[in-house]
Every structure is written in structure tokens, then in C-alpha cells.
Design an enzyme around this catalytic site. Structure first.
Site, PDB file in Angstrom:
ATOM      1  CE  LYS A 205      63.125 -54.327 -23.411  1.00 53.96           C
ATOM      2  NZ  LYS A 205      64.490 -53.842 -23.608  1.00 53.96           N
ATOM      3  CD  GLU A 211      53.700 -42.099 -27.238  1.00 54.37           C
ATOM      4  OE1 GLU A 211      53.833 -42.915 -26.297  1.00 54.37           O
ATOM      5  OE2 GLU A 211      54.497 -41.165 -27.455  1.00 54.37           O
ATOM      6  N   GLY A 269      64.637 -52.189 -27.679  1.00 51.54           N
ATOM      7  CA  GLY A 269      63.524 -51.899 -28.591  1.00 51.54           C
ATOM      8  C   GLY A 269      63.982 -51.668 -30.021  1.00 51.54           C
ATOM      9  NE  ARG A 270      68.928 -47.697 -29.225  1.00 45.23           N
ATOM     10  CZ  ARG A 270      68.653 -47.546 -27.933  1.00 45.23           C
ATOM     11  NH1 ARG A 270      67.413 -47.495 -27.527  1.00 45.23           N
ATOM     12  NH2 ARG A 270      69.621 -47.426 -27.045  1.00 45.23           N
ATOM     13  CD  GLU A 355      65.398 -44.747 -28.366  1.00 41.70           C
ATOM     14  OE1 GLU A 355      65.385 -45.942 -28.699  1.00 41.70           O
ATOM     15  OE2 GLU A 355      64.371 -44.123 -28.042  1.00 41.70           O
ATOM     16  CG  HIS A 386      65.326 -34.031 -58.938  1.00 43.54           C
ATOM     17  ND1 HIS A 386      65.619 -33.415 -60.134  1.00 43.54           N
ATOM     18  CD2 HIS A 386      65.602 -35.346 -59.107  1.00 43.54           C
ATOM     19  CE1 HIS A 386      66.028 -34.326 -60.999  1.00 43.54           C
ATOM     20  NE2 HIS A 386      66.028 -35.510 -60.393  1.00 43.54           N
ATOM     21  CE  LYS A 506      59.134 -42.757 -23.140  1.00 39.46           C
ATOM     22  NZ  LYS A 506      59.488 -44.149 -22.913  1.00 39.46           N
TER      23      LYS A 506
HETATM   24  O1  F6P Z   1      60.547 -43.753 -25.781  1.00 33.65           O
HETATM   25  C1  F6P Z   1      61.534 -44.512 -26.342  1.00 33.65           C
HETATM   26  C2  F6P Z   1      61.253 -45.979 -26.287  1.00 33.65           C
HETATM   27  O2  F6P Z   1      61.472 -46.482 -25.018  1.00 33.65           O
HETATM   28  C3  F6P Z   1      62.074 -46.729 -27.303  1.00 33.65           C
HETATM   29  O3  F6P Z   1      63.341 -47.030 -26.869  1.00 33.65           O
HETATM   30  C4  F6P Z   1      61.219 -47.909 -27.595  1.00 33.65           C
HETATM   31  O4  F6P Z   1      61.575 -48.525 -28.788  1.00 33.65           O
HETATM   32  C5  F6P Z   1      59.854 -47.246 -27.643  1.00 33.65           C
HETATM   33  O5  F6P Z   1      59.902 -46.268 -26.639  1.00 33.65           O
HETATM   34  C6  F6P Z   1      58.681 -48.161 -27.440  1.00 33.65           C
HETATM   35  O6  F6P Z   1      58.749 -48.842 -26.236  1.00 33.65           O
HETATM   36  P1  F6P Z   1      57.839 -50.104 -25.959  1.00 33.65           P
HETATM   37  O7  F6P Z   1      58.190 -51.152 -26.942  1.00 33.65           O
HETATM   38  O8  F6P Z   1      58.141 -50.508 -24.552  1.00 33.65           O
HETATM   39  O9  F6P Z   1      56.404 -49.667 -26.112  1.00 33.65           O
END
Ligand code: F6P
Length: 542
Positions: A205, A211, A269-270, A355, A386, A506
Site C-alpha cells: 500500500k 521487508e 491493508g488487512r 491489528e 491430536h 519499525k
Molecule cells: O506493519 C503493519 C502494516 O502496516 C500492515 O497494516 C500492513 O498490512 C503491512 O504493514 C504492509 O504494509 P504495506 O502494504 O504498506 O507494505
């Protein structure tokens, strides 16, 4: 009765009614209970009769929802009001799957639906070109591998849905999802794909997530290294697309805006699976099946918006959750899909719920005085049986469970599906009704073993049953949980659509990274963090 504090008196009322009888007693006194305490909507049957509730409990719980202003809040969300106040944003994932061709949804006076439809068209055209071989790699080879690079909401939804809808997926293609900044994740993925036949979808987003951008840059370098060309940008143009709200960052990364599939700041995002973030899924299952997924979401959206609270599946589910978390002190709930294709559904739900409602201050910025979002966990059945079910049946924690199952399997083999479903139904029966000491004795259990073989029962479960796992039933299931989480957030009076709690770690990681790579003796962390960094630096020879 009104106001934020007073409304909780309804929960006290619900608790008085709920504590009067066990689930077993409730069933004994009302043979029609299963029918009365179940709801059908959007292809799903929701049986909540195996809960500690009677009419009086449910009436008080519904009053709790009403006193929380839920009706107005639902309208505010669907009509594009800026209910995400700490980020000053509307919350309109419901617009993404609004299948009414005449629908208008206004944000700041502008109808967002034409853009929503245009992006869906663009996604559909591109997905079909990839699937048919019309869009090829730089060397002219067909795209066989699709690698989605993203994390959190830009990963969990696409992964979950890709696995869930495997039966609808183009079998000749392979889909990978790289999320972790652990280089192993990317390295092991790249070992399984061929550069000339690989399409990378950079899903973010913000297009700034550490990452994702680290993995995307590494993948780009690998691709450009592997495919010789006069102009590396031509290679990138054929093998990289971006799914994002951030046009400037996408261009800076080197993806042209023609290859960008946009969405908007009013998609959390979620909650972004039905947006451009779902492109990997659309390539896998095709635009028609993706449209069916959206239709499933939409059916549940309309049910949530229009059904009376006592017949409203997400609302009732949310209220039951609050009864156990805030009434009975249950800290967790368990999601148990009896379908291997839903193996990542609990992980997806973790982000959606934790979240969203893992908040400690209310909408006025004051510390909350009630429990907010619960801990979510789970595994597909029957595997969990199990492993951790022992604790659910006989442990000291109360763990309400959602059992999710389907009447038909995509893969009939002998009587395996009957066995799977028999286990689902039997578990809910065992949890609700248990086994008394007398029943054990009647079976001849030796007296010294009776306490160990007794099951208290009275453990609450919901059962969610649909005919088959299809794009439509999956969409409806996701929307069901989204609206459940929304309802709980309204009742908790927290903001469900921000996530400030992920920021601190972060920011600190950036400072720690600077210290890990630097060769300076002075560090300004606590003694534990300093020592750990120093040990790491010694080990890697810095
Ligand atoms: O660190 C949490 C977060 O902001 C989530 O809410 C989001 O889904 C994820 O990181 C990834 O964010 P982006 O889509 O901006 O890379």
C-alpha cells in the site's frame, strides 16, 4: 440507558441470564433450540445454539449493540465517512465489492465507484493476458511463475485465498508469496522459478515497507542479472508490476504507472484482498471467479447492513465473542476450519482481528476499562484434535471455538469427507455436552480413573457450514469476520482501522540496523540490547 459506561450494564444483564443454565440444560428444555439459535445468510449457515445463551441473554446483548450506536456506525462506514479518525480516512473496503452497477459512494464529494470499476477492469484484462500467454516475459516466454512480494495485509489475504481457491486455480502456473525479510524466503523462492518465465507483483500500500522493498529490490537485481539486455528497464517492464496507492514511490522503484494497479487510502491493508492487492489471486482463478468472490463479499455486506441485529450473523457472532471475553474472561478464541484449503485462514484472521482491535485506548484517547480484541489462534481440523484440543476439552481456560466446514469436498476420496465432517460435528457435541462421572461409571470406568475421563462440557462453539468452498462462499466468510471485528470495535469504542502499535518496533529497528552495520563502540540502547548487538557484531566479524 445510554452512554459508554452505562451500556455495559447490558452485558451484566446478559451474564445473569447466561449463567443460569448450562448448554446441556438449555438443550434439554427446548427441543427446537438449534433452529431458533441459527442464522442463514450469503450461503452460510451459522449455528450458535451450542453457546451459553437463551433469549434473555441475546436480548441484553443486542441492547448492548444498540446502545453502542452500531446502526449509525455501520452507515457511517458504508457511506464513506472518515471513521478512521486518527488517520483522517474513510473506510470503504465495502466499495471494492459493491456489485451494484448503479452504486455511488462518495468520499469528499467524489464518487469512488468509477475508479473501483476501472481498476477491476484493468486487473481483469491483465490477468487474462497473463493466463492466456498474451502477456509474455522479455524473452518471449510465457509467464509460468507469479511471485507476490508483500507483507501483512499485502500478503496474508492473497496467500490465504490462493490456497483456499486452489481448485479454481490455473494448474499450469505456480504462485509464490515472499513476505519475510529473512533472505531465506526469497532465496528458496527464486530457486523454484525461472527468470524468463516469472512475473513479480510488488504489493505494498505504502511502497515503503522495509521487508517488501528490500525483497523487491533484491528480486529486481536477480532478474536483471539473469536476463541480459541492452536496457534493464525493458526487462523490468515485462516482469514487474506494482499494486499500491503510492504512485511516486512506484515510479521511483522503476515500475511505470501503466504497470501499476492502484488502490486508495480508504482501503486498510488487512481489508485489501478485494482490491488490486488481489491481483495474484485474479491471475490464478481468472476474472470471472474473482467477480464471484466479490459477489460473495457483497452478499454478506448487504446482510450486515440491513438485517436486524438479532438476525444479523456478524453482529450475533461479535456479541457472543464479547460475552465470553468481557463476561466470562476468555482471553482467546480458536478458529478451526475443517478444510485443508483454509489452512491459512486462522493466520489471516489474526491480522484482521488483532491489528484492528488490539487497542488499549478508547476513541477519546483514554485507557479502556474493558477487554478489547481477543487473541486469535487456530489450525485446520482434524490436526488440532491430536494436539491442543486436550486443553480446550479439559483445561482450565475457557476457549470459545468457531468450527467451519463444508458439506461437499472438491476431492472426494472414499469416505474421507464423511469422516472429516463427523469429527467436526462430534467435537462441538463433546465440547457442549461433555461426559459426566455417572456416564463414565456406567461404562465401567474404574473409580480411580473417573475424574480423568470426565468432561465438564458447557464449552461454547459456533458452527459455520456452507455447501462448498467456492469463490463466493469464501468472499462471504471473509466479510462475515470483517464485520464481526467492526462490530466489536464499535462496542469496545476503539478505532479499528489504524495500527499505531506496529510503528515503534519499525522505528527502533532502523536504529538497531545502523548499529549492526556500523563499527562504532558507543551504542545508546539498554544494556541487554547493546550486549546482543555487540555479540552479533563479533560473530559476523565487525
Ligand atoms: O506493519 C503493519 C502494516 O502496516 C500492515 O497494516 C500492513 O498490512 C503491512 O504493514 C504492509 O504494509 P504495506 O502494504 O504498506 O507494505
Amino acid at each position: 440507558m445510554a452512554g459508554n459506561t452505562d451500556k455495559w450494564a447490558y452485558l451484566d444483564e446478559a451474564m445473569v441470564a447466561s449463567s443460569r443454565k448450562t448448554i446441556k440444560e438449555l438443550f434439554a428444555e427446548d427441543p427446537a433450540r438449534a433452529e431458533k439459535f441459527s442464522i442463514d445468510a450469503a450461503g452460510w449457515h451459522f449455528d450458535y445454539s451450542k453457546n451459553r445463551v437463551d433469549r434473555a441473554t441475546m436480548k441484553a446483548l443486542v441492547q448492548l449493540a444498540e446502545a453502542s450506536g452500531l446502526k449509525d456506525e455501520i452507515e457511517r462506514m458504508f457511506t464513506g465517512e472518515k471513521i478512521n479518525r486518527t488517520e483522517n480516512r474513510a473506510v470503504l473496503h465495502t466499495a471494492l465489492r459493491n456489485c451494484d452497477p448503479k452504486a455511488k459512494v462518495l468520499v469528499d464529494g467524489k464518487d469512488v465507484m468509477p475508479d473501483v470499476r476501472a481498476v477491476l477492469e484493468k486487473m481483469g484484462d491483465f490477468a487474462e493476458k497473463v493466463r492466456s500467454g498474451a502477456h509474455r516475459g522479455f524473452t518471449g516466454k510465457r509467464i509460468k511463475y507469479v511471485v507476490n512480494i508483500g507483507i501483512g495485509g499485502s500478503d496474508l489475504g492473497p496467500v490465504m485465498a490462493n490456497i483456499a481457491l486452489t481448485p479454481y486455480s490455473k494448474r499450469g502456473m505456480k504462485f509464490f508469496f515472499v513476505s519475510n525479510v529473512d533472505s531465506t524466503h526469497l532465496a528458496e523462492t527464486l530457486r523454484q522459478v525461472k527468470p524468463a518465465e516469472t512475473l513479480f507483483l510488488v504489493a505494498s500500500k505504502t511502497f515503503t515497507t522495509q521487508e517488501t522493498m528490500s525483497n523487491a529490490n533484491a528480486a529486481k537485481a536477480w532478474l536483471v542479472d539473469s536476463i541480459p539486455s541492452v536496457n534493464p528497464n525493458d526487462v523490468v517492464a515485462k516482469h514487474f508490476v506494482a499494486l499500491s496507492t503510492a504512485a511516486k514511490e512506484v515510479s521511483e522503484f522503476g515500475v511505470s504507472l501503466d504497470n501499476m494497479f492502484p488502490f486508495w487510502d480508504w482501503v486498510g491493508g488487512r481489508y485489501s484482498l478485494p482490491s488490486a492487492i488481489g491481483l495474484s489471486l485474479m491471475i490464478a482463478i481468472g476474472r470471472r471467479n474473482f467477480a464471484k468472490l466479490l459477489r460473495g463479499y457483497w452478499k454478506m455486506d448487504r446482510h450486515f447492513r440491513t438485517a436486524k441485529f438479532d438476525r444479523n450473523m456478524p453482529v450475533v457472532m461479535a456479541l457472543l465473542g464479547i460475552l465470553y471475553s468481557n463476561g466470562y474472561g476468555a482471553e482467546t478464541y480458536c478458529c478451526l476450519p475443517y478444510d485443508q484449503y483454509l489452512s491459512r485462514f486462522p493466520a489471516y484472521l489474526q491480522q484482521m482481528d488483532m491489528e484492528s482491535n488490539g487497542k488499549g485506548v478508547d476513541r477519546a484517547g483514554k485507557p479502556v476499562d474493558r477487554e478489547t480484541g481477543p487473541i486469535v489462534w487456530g489450525e485446520p481440523g482434524t490436526n488440532g484434535q491430536h494436539s491442543f484440543y486436550q486443553l480446550i476439552h479439559q483445561g482450565t481456560h475457557l476457549i470459545p471455538c468457531d468450527f467451519i466446514g463444508f458439506c461437499q469436498t472438491h476431492n472426494p476420496i472414499g469416505d474421507l469427507h464423511d469422516k472429516l465432517m463427523a469429527n467436526l460435528f462430534a467435537q462441538t457435541e463433546a465440547l457442549a455436552f461433555g461426559k459426566t462421572a455417572e456416564e463414565c461409571r456406567a461404562e465401567g470406568v474404574p473409580e480411580d480413573l473417573v475424574p480423568f475421563k470426565t468432561f465438564e462440557g458447557n464449552r461454547p462453539t459456533n458452527t459455520l457450514l456452507a455447501d462448498k468452498l467456492t469463490p463466493e462462499s469464501l468472499g462471504a466468510l471473509v466479510a462475515l469476520y470483517e464485520h464481526k471485528v467492526f462490530t466489536q470495535g464499535v462496542i469496545f469504542n476503539v478505532y479499528s482501522f489504524d495500527q499505531w502499535g506496529v510503528q515503534l518496533g519499525k522505528v527502533l529497528a532502523k536504529g538497531v540496523l545502523a548499529d549492526l552495520v556500523a563499527n562504532k563502540p558507543e551504542m545508546r540502547h539498554d544494556s541487554s540490547t547493546n550486549a546482543l548487538i555487540a555479540r552479533y557484531r563479533r560473530a559476523v566479524g565487525r
